[in-house]
Design an enzyme around this catalytic site. Structure first.
Site, PDB file in Angstrom:
ATOM      1  CB  SER A 189      87.669  25.596  15.071  1.00  0.00           C
ATOM      2  OG  SER A 189      87.765  25.610  13.657  1.00  0.00           O
ATOM      3  CG  ASP A 243      94.824  22.876  10.236  1.00  0.00           C
ATOM      4  OD1 ASP A 243      94.278  23.526   9.333  1.00  0.00           O
ATOM      5  OD2 ASP A 243      94.415  22.867  11.418  1.00  0.00           O
ATOM      6  CG  HIS A 290      92.344  25.330  12.548  1.00  0.00           C
ATOM      7  ND1 HIS A 290      91.980  24.160  11.924  1.00  0.00           N
ATOM      8  CD2 HIS A 290      91.246  25.731  13.254  1.00  0.00           C
ATOM      9  CE1 HIS A 290      90.729  23.848  12.232  1.00  0.00           C
ATOM     10  NE2 HIS A 290      90.260  24.788  13.037  1.00  0.00           N
TER      11      HIS A 290
END
Length: 441
Positions: A185, A414, A417
């Site tokens: 990702s 998070d 990311h």
């Protein structure tokens, strides 16, 4: 009086040219002339010799001063002329301007990844809310993040500069090409970033589209965006380990083993990558116990289950498999290969996520990664040229750049990311430099 010899001779010639009479003459012409009176014999006029001598010294002194001044002015004129002639030939025009080749030379002579983050109000490079290819979860400002200081940072190497992003030039250089990202990702985030950067140079945004009409999602294996005006694509292939996940075939394996990761087999979709013009790899975030052992996934080499193999050791085997594929399947005359290193996360103890307002001055060891060092070691021994984009250290300072609570699911913090725009844009500026450096040379 010898020091005045040249002056006396000059004065006599001057008197002769003016038809001044002999000092013995009593003519009124000589008496009334200012020059003649200055140099007339004291015996003619019956005056004392001292005024004559003093006046002669004054005139001689003034004459010498004029000679020195004239010499000085001539010297300065020569120096100025030389400066105006020589300096333009060196390429200096009053400002530090570098063409592409000199930038390349500068960067070759320094470590582009050794530097610091500096404030730059020319960032961000795009507005995520105006780019249809940014996942909603990465658009931190759009998800309510109030302060935007994290958008204003540029990477500055110690001894050189990362070339500025000029979208028109990049679009032309990519005309007719395939840019392929392969990885997890984080690779997809960098892929989204590059697309948004490139779209800022287009008036007709509708000329950019996903080739299969897909929306940007986390699980889809392939995404390809076409820039039809320039006939190139920017593609993403989801391959979180690069090697092939497999089902358990040995029924007598321990119960904890649910699946395997075939370390000696590259991902089966690899045939889709080999024809790319620019191929960018990344893997790292999934090489952790929580994504492997805790889910029942263990390592396999050939037909052997390697239960005792550590994650770093398995990572090395996977890299060797990838390197072997590169050397057997990639034509270096057509394809440029790059590998982006592991990007650090900023989780605190007990998996708490505290996104800072500014970059942290203390990386707390995040600037080092055993995965990054392995990548460098493997690449160093390859015969096909591979550029390593070592973003590990530079990204370790950016505790301010993570999604945090500003995602599409604010209940799940998070600190892995990155927000877009943000840190991945800087990765792409460095990536573009590496892609086009050989074209410049």
């Amino acid at each position: 009086m010898s020091s005045f010899t040249k002056s006396t001779s000059f004065n006599r010639r001057a008197l002769s040219s003016l038809a001044v009479e002999s000092p013995r003459s009593t003519s009124s012409t000589a008496f009334n002339s200012p020059i003649g009176s200055a140099f007339a014999s004291p015996r003619t006029f019956g005056g004392s010799p001292r005024p004559y001598t003093n006046r002669l010294k004054e005139i001689s002194y003034l004459f010498q001063v004029l000679i020195v001044a004239g010499t000085l002015v001539s010297f300065l004129v020569i120096i100025a002329g030389g400066y105006l002639y020589v300096v333009p030939s060196l390429g200096y025009n009053g400002a530090l301007q570098f063409n592409n080749s000199s930038v390349t030379t500068d960067v070759k002579e320094c470590d582009i990844f050794d530097g610091s983050w500096v404030v730059d109000d020319k960032y961000p490079l795009y507005n995520a809310s105006e780019c249809p290819f940014v996942e909603k979860g990465f658009n931190c400002l759009g998800n309510g993040r109030e302060h935007d200081e994290y958008l204003k940072w540029r990477w500055k190497p110690k001894d050189c500069d990362v070339p500025r992003f000029h979208v028109g030039d990049v679009l032309e250089r990519l005309r007719g090409k395939r840019v392929v990202f392969v990885g997890d990702s984080m690779s997809r985030t960098q892929w989204e970033s590059l697309i948004c950067m490139l779209m800022t140079g287009l008036d007709d945004k509708r000329s950019v589209y996903e080739v299969n009409g897909n929306n940007i999602t986390k699980r889809i294996r392939f995404l390809g965006v076409k820039f039809s005006s320039f006939n190139f694509t920017v593609e993403f292939y989801r391959s979180v380990f690069l090697v092939q996940p497999g089902k358990l075939l040995r029924w007598h394996a321990p119960k904890r083993v649910k699946s395997t990761l075939k370390l000696d087999v590259l991902d089966v979709i690899n045939h889709e990558w080999s024809s790319a013009d620019y191929l960018v790899f990344n893997t790292g975030q999934w090489w952790v116990p929580g994504k492997l052992f805790e889910t029942g996934c263990y390592f396999q080499v050939g037909n052997s289950l390697r239960l005792g193999l550590s994650i770093p050791a398995a990572y090395r085997v996977a890299l060797e498999t990838w390197a072997s594929w590169i050397e057997n399947k990639i034509d270096p005359n057509k394809t440029r290969v790059l590998f982006r290193t592991f990007e650090p996360s900023h989780w605190s103890d007990h998996r708490s996520c505290n996104v800072t307002k500014y970059p942290t001055p203390d990386t707390q060891g995040r600037d080092k990664s055993i995965f990054t060092e392995m990548i460098k070691e493997v690449v160093k021994n390859m015969t096909v040229p591979v550029s390593v984009l070592d973003v590990t250290s530079m990204s370790a300072f950016r505790s301010d750049g993570h999604v945090g609570l500003w995602s599409d699911n604010p209940l799940v913090p998070d600190c892995s990311h990155w927000c877009l725009p943000g840190v991945p844009d800087i990765w792409n500026e460095i990536l573009l430099f590496f892609l086009f450096r050989q074209q410049v040379q």
